[in-house]
Write an enzyme that holds these catalytic residues in place. Structure first.
Site, short mmCIF file in Angstrom:
data_model
loop_
_atom_site.label_atom_id
_atom_site.label_comp_id
_atom_site.label_asym_id
_atom_site.label_seq_id
_atom_site.Cartn_x
_atom_site.Cartn_y
_atom_site.Cartn_z
N LYS A 43 18.20 37.04 1.01
CA LYS A 43 17.27 37.98 0.37
C LYS A 43 16.82 39.05 1.38
O LYS A 43 17.05 38.89 2.61
CB LYS A 43 16.06 37.22 -0.15
N ARG A 55 2.90 28.16 -4.75
CA ARG A 55 3.32 29.54 -4.98
C ARG A 55 4.06 29.53 -6.32
O ARG A 55 3.46 29.75 -7.35
CB ARG A 55 4.17 30.00 -3.79
N TYR A 57 -1.32 57.36 23.46
CA TYR A 57 -2.44 57.51 22.52
C TYR A 57 -3.58 56.58 22.87
O TYR A 57 -3.37 55.40 23.16
CB TYR A 57 -1.99 57.20 21.09
N MET A 89 5.24 56.61 17.05
CA MET A 89 6.15 56.58 15.91
C MET A 89 7.62 56.52 16.34
O MET A 89 8.42 55.79 15.78
CB MET A 89 5.92 57.80 15.01
C1 LIG Z 1 13.67 32.37 2.05
C2 LIG Z 1 13.78 31.00 1.52
C3 LIG Z 1 14.44 29.99 2.23
C4 LIG Z 1 14.92 30.18 3.65
O1 LIG Z 1 13.84 29.99 4.53
P1 LIG Z 1 14.04 30.06 6.14
O2 LIG Z 1 12.73 29.64 6.68
O3 LIG Z 1 14.38 31.47 6.45
O4 LIG Z 1 15.14 29.12 6.44
C5 LIG Z 1 14.60 28.77 1.63
N1 LIG Z 1 14.12 28.54 0.38
C6 LIG Z 1 13.45 29.47 -0.32
C7 LIG Z 1 12.93 29.15 -1.67
C8 LIG Z 1 13.25 30.72 0.22
O5 LIG Z 1 12.57 31.65 -0.45
#
Ligand SMILES: *Cc1c(COP(=O)(O)O)cnc(C)c1O
Length: 360
Positions: free
Chosen positions: A35, A131, A255, A303
Site C-alpha cells: 500500500k 480500528r 532560519y 524547503m
Molecule cells: C500495512 C499492514 C501490514 C504490514 O505491516 P508492517 O508493519 O509494515 O509489516 C500488515 N497488515 C495490515 C492489515 C496492514 O495494514
C-alpha cells in the site's frame, strides 16, 4: 546539470528481504503489503520485482489495486479496507480482487450484490486494535453468512496486532488468545502477522503472513535496525553537497538561528529539504553520510536544503555525495532523531525526488 537528489531502489535487496520472510515463516503464504505506493518505493516496480514469488499483494484501496491490474499484475490483490460502496464491490469482483470485510455494511453489500465471481474474502476480526474489524462475538454469524454466499468462496480469518513492535507487550498475547477463542470451530485459513510478529512471534504465522516494512529492509522494532534483523535496506536516498561555508565561532546557521557554531568550522549545504519529504523536525545531530563518515545536521531543515557540520569530514568537497538514509546509514537512525518511524520517512518522499531502480 540536474539536482543531485535521488532515491535508488535496489530490487535485489527487496527479494533478499522476501527470502528472509520465507526463512523465518517457512510454512506461511505471503501477502506483501505494498500500500501507499509500496511504502514510497514505487508500487509497480516493486510488484513486478516480487512477481510470482509472493502469493498476494495487499493495498489500501481500489485505486491502488486497479493501478496494479492495469499494468498487468495478475497475482491475488487484497483490498485491506474492503469496499466503500456497491460500485467498488462490482469493480473489485470484475478485476478479480480479494476484499476485506470488516463490518456489517460490507457483508450486506456482498449479500445483495450477487456477484458472478466468488471474490475471496478476508474476514477481519477486532481483537484489540480497535480500528477495523467485527467484534469477536459476531464472528461465527459472519462466517456462516459468508459461507452461505457460495461453497467455493474462500474466507480468511484475519486480525491485526496493535503492539507487535513492542517485544514486551502483553497486548499481543491477549489479542492472540482472543483470536484463537473467536475462531475455534470456524474453518478457513488464518492471518495475523505483520513484520514485527513475523520476526518475533512464530505462533502468529498461521497460513498467511503480511509483511510490509521488513520487505523494504527496515526494522519494525524501536530497539534494532534492519541489518540486525537480517534485512537489507532497499532505498538509498542521496543528494550532494552544493556549497561549503567557513563559519566563525558564534555564527548562527539558517532560519531562526537556533544553532550556533561552537568554534570556527565548515558547514556544508545539502540539496534536500522538507519540500522533498526530508523531515523538517529532524533535530540537530541527525546523521547524514559523507565520504563514509557521519556528519550531523545542524540548524533547521529548509524547503530545498539542509546544513551539516563538516568537522568530522575535513576532506569533504562541493559535489560530494551525501547519503540521507539507506546503504550504510540506517533509516531508523534518522527516524529516531526526527521523532518518527521509518514507515513515515519512506511514505512522505515527494514527487520531486527522482526514483531509479537497479537489479530489476
Ligand atoms: C500495512 C499492514 C501490514 C504490514 O505491516 P508492517 O508493519 O509494515 O509489516 C500488515 N497488515 C495490515 C492489515 C496492514 O495494514
Amino acid at each position: 546539470m540536474s539536482r543531485p537528489l535521488r532515491a535508488e531502489i535496489d530490487l535485489e535487496a527487496l527479494r533478499a528481504n522476501l527470502r528472509r520472510v520465507r526463512h523465518v515463516a517457512p510454512y506461511a503464504r505471503v501477502m506483501a503489503a505494498i500500500k501507499a505506493n509500496a511504502y514510497g518505493h514505487g508500487v509497480v516496480p516493486v510488484a513486478q520485482a516480487l512477481g510470482h514469488d509472493v502469493e498476494g499483494l495487499a493495498v489500501a484501496c481500489l485505486e491502488e489495486a486497479l493501478e496494479l491490474r492495469d499494468t498487468g499484475v495478475v497475482v491475488p490483490i487484497l483490498l485491506l479496507e474492503g469496499c466503500l460502496d456497491v460500485a467498488e464491490l462490482v469493480e473489485a469482483a470484475r478485476r478479480d480482487l480479494s476484499i476485506v470485510v470488516h463490518c456489517e455494511d460490507q457483508l450486506c453489500m456482498l449479500e445483495k450484490a450477487r456477484l458472478e465471481h466468488p471474490t475471496p474474502v478476508w474476514l477481519k476480526i477486532n481483537t484489540g486494535m480497535n480500528r477495523l474489524g467485527i467484534e469477536p462475538g459476531m464472528a461465527s454469524a459472519f462466517h456462516a453468512r459468508l459461507a452461505a454466499l457460495g461453497a467455493d468462496r474462500v474466507t480468511v480469518l484475519a486480525t491485526h496486532l496493535a503492539e507487535a513492535d513492542d517485544r514486551e507487550a502483553t497486548t499481543t498475547i491477549r489479542q492472540l488468545r482472543c483470536f484463537d477463542e473467536t475462531i475455534a470451530g470456524l474453518g478457513g485459513p488464518q492471518s495475523i502477522a505483520n513484520s514485527a510478529a513475523i520476526l518475533d512471534r512464530p505462533d502468529t504465522h498461521r497460513d498467511w503472513v503480511r509483511p510490509g516494512i521488513m520487505l523494504y529492509g527496515a526494522s519494525p522494532f524501536a530497539d534494532s535496525v534492519g541489518v540486525d534483523e537480517g534485512l537489507v535496506p532497499v532505498m538509498t536516498l542521496s543528494s550532494a553537497l552544493i556549497a561549503i561555508r567557513d563559519c566563525c565561532a558564534g555564527e548562527a546557521i539558517g532560519y531562526g538561528g537556533d544553532w550556533r557554531c561552537p568554534e570556527a568550522m565548515r558547514v556544508g549545504v545539502v540539496a534536500i529539504g522538507y519540500g522533498d519529504g526530508y523531515p523538517r523536525h529532524a533535530r540537530s545531530g541527525t546523521p547524514v553520510l559523507i565520504r563514509n563518515r557521519r556528519a550531523p545536521l545542524v540548524g533547521r531543515v529548509s524547503m530545498d536544503m539542509l546544513t551539516v557540520d563538516l568537522r568530522e569530514v575535513p576532506d569533504a568537497a562541493v559535489g560530494d555525495e551525501v547519503v540521507l538514509w539507506g546503504r550504510d546509514l540506517p533509516v531508523e537512525a534518522v527516524a529516531e532523531s526526527a521523532g518518527t518511524i521509518s514507515y513515515e520517512l519512506f511514505c512522505r518522499l515527494t514527487r520531486r525526488v527522482p526514483v531509479s531502480y537497479r537489479n530489476g
